[in-house]
Motif scaffolding. Sequence first.
Motif, mmCIF file in Angstrom:
data_model
loop_
_atom_site.group_PDB
_atom_site.id
_atom_site.type_symbol
_atom_site.label_atom_id
_atom_site.label_comp_id
_atom_site.label_asym_id
_atom_site.label_seq_id
_atom_site.Cartn_x
_atom_site.Cartn_y
_atom_site.Cartn_z
ATOM 1 N N SER A 159 8.929 0.712 -2.289
ATOM 2 C CA SER A 159 9.060 0.497 -3.739
ATOM 3 C C SER A 159 8.374 1.646 -4.470
ATOM 4 O O SER A 159 7.420 1.445 -5.221
ATOM 5 N N PHE A 160 8.869 2.854 -4.251
ATOM 6 C CA PHE A 160 8.157 4.057 -4.663
ATOM 7 C C PHE A 160 7.926 4.124 -6.175
ATOM 8 O O PHE A 160 6.802 4.415 -6.621
ATOM 9 N N GLU A 161 8.947 3.876 -6.976
ATOM 10 C CA GLU A 161 8.782 3.993 -8.427
ATOM 11 C C GLU A 161 7.784 2.961 -8.946
ATOM 12 O O GLU A 161 6.949 3.267 -9.811
ATOM 13 N N ARG A 162 7.867 1.739 -8.418
ATOM 14 C CA ARG A 162 6.897 0.712 -8.812
ATOM 15 C C ARG A 162 5.493 1.123 -8.377
ATOM 16 O O ARG A 162 4.519 0.944 -9.123
ATOM 17 N N ASP A 163 5.366 1.680 -7.182
ATOM 18 C CA ASP A 163 4.061 2.129 -6.695
ATOM 19 C C ASP A 163 3.469 3.182 -7.632
ATOM 20 O O ASP A 163 2.264 3.148 -7.945
ATOM 21 N N LEU A 164 4.296 4.109 -8.080
ATOM 22 C CA LEU A 164 3.805 5.144 -8.980
ATOM 23 C C LEU A 164 3.302 4.546 -10.288
ATOM 24 O O LEU A 164 2.264 4.978 -10.817
ATOM 25 N N ASP A 165 4.011 3.547 -10.811
ATOM 26 C CA ASP A 165 3.556 2.897 -12.041
ATOM 27 C C ASP A 165 2.187 2.250 -11.842
ATOM 28 O O ASP A 165 1.290 2.371 -12.693
ATOM 29 N N LEU A 166 2.017 1.572 -10.707
ATOM 30 C CA LEU A 166 0.742 0.928 -10.426
ATOM 31 C C LEU A 166 -0.377 1.951 -10.282
ATOM 32 O O LEU A 166 -1.494 1.754 -10.785
#
Length: 284
Positions: free
Chosen positions: A71-78
């Motif tokens: 979940s790369f994009e979500r990980d970046l947001d976090l």
Amino acid sequence: MKIIRTCAEMAALCRDVQRPLGLVPTMGALHDGHLSLTRRARADSATMAVSIFVNPTQFGAGEDFNSYPRSFERDLDLLAEQGTDLVFAPPPEEVYPDGFDTWIEPGSVTEGQEGEARPGHFKGVATVVAKLFSIVRADRAYFGQKDGQQVAVIRRMAQDLNLGVEVVTMPTIREADGLALSSRNAYLTTDQRQAAPVIYRALCAAQELWRGGEQDAGRLRAAAMAVLQAEPMLELVDYVSVVDADSMAPVERADTSGGRRVMVAVAAKLGQPRLIDNIILGDG
């Protein structure tokens, strides 16, 4: 927050950042367990780096490398919310280029438990972590206690090879019902999720017996196994072990006098998902 894809660029950036530099190695699919590490790293560090890399060499044949949650994009947001400075997210061919042929072979600390259940797993773990330590040159690196044997392997490697990084271990983060947070929990069906806390209850049964004065490792294992065997959805128990938390050597007696740390660990399958967990006797 900078996203870096190559080893050379990451190494160059890390040479010039403000110190201390903290590193949180992850395989992504971040959850609150990971975020507990980033919060500690952020508090300790002038610069915080997080790696996101699903490491192919620690997966065996027939394991879940291709289906591992991503979940790369979500990980970046976090990570942006956590105040992360550097995100190292290389492709596999950057970490293992053509001709790669050098590996870290951990010793006796890998015997039993995950080392026995997943041959070659810790060779892959140790090699990729050694590469991360070499590239980033962090002052501290942060890992969760849920992967207890992995922590012991990395601590031993950092010490034996004089890698110059302090390995910081953070407590396991759990759901309200005791289930240890894990990216692989996403595999659980609704029924499996309801049954999964049996693993923590089994560990607690051993811990309560120990708190009552029992130190015989066989009786502690039996107490945990009795709880596991009472759960009909549990298909396979790989192991219930009582070991020295630093050397991973099995112990006959869970004697924690003199500062000795004893770990009770479980690995079990609920259908396809395989879950691991542990507790350190006397902690908390």
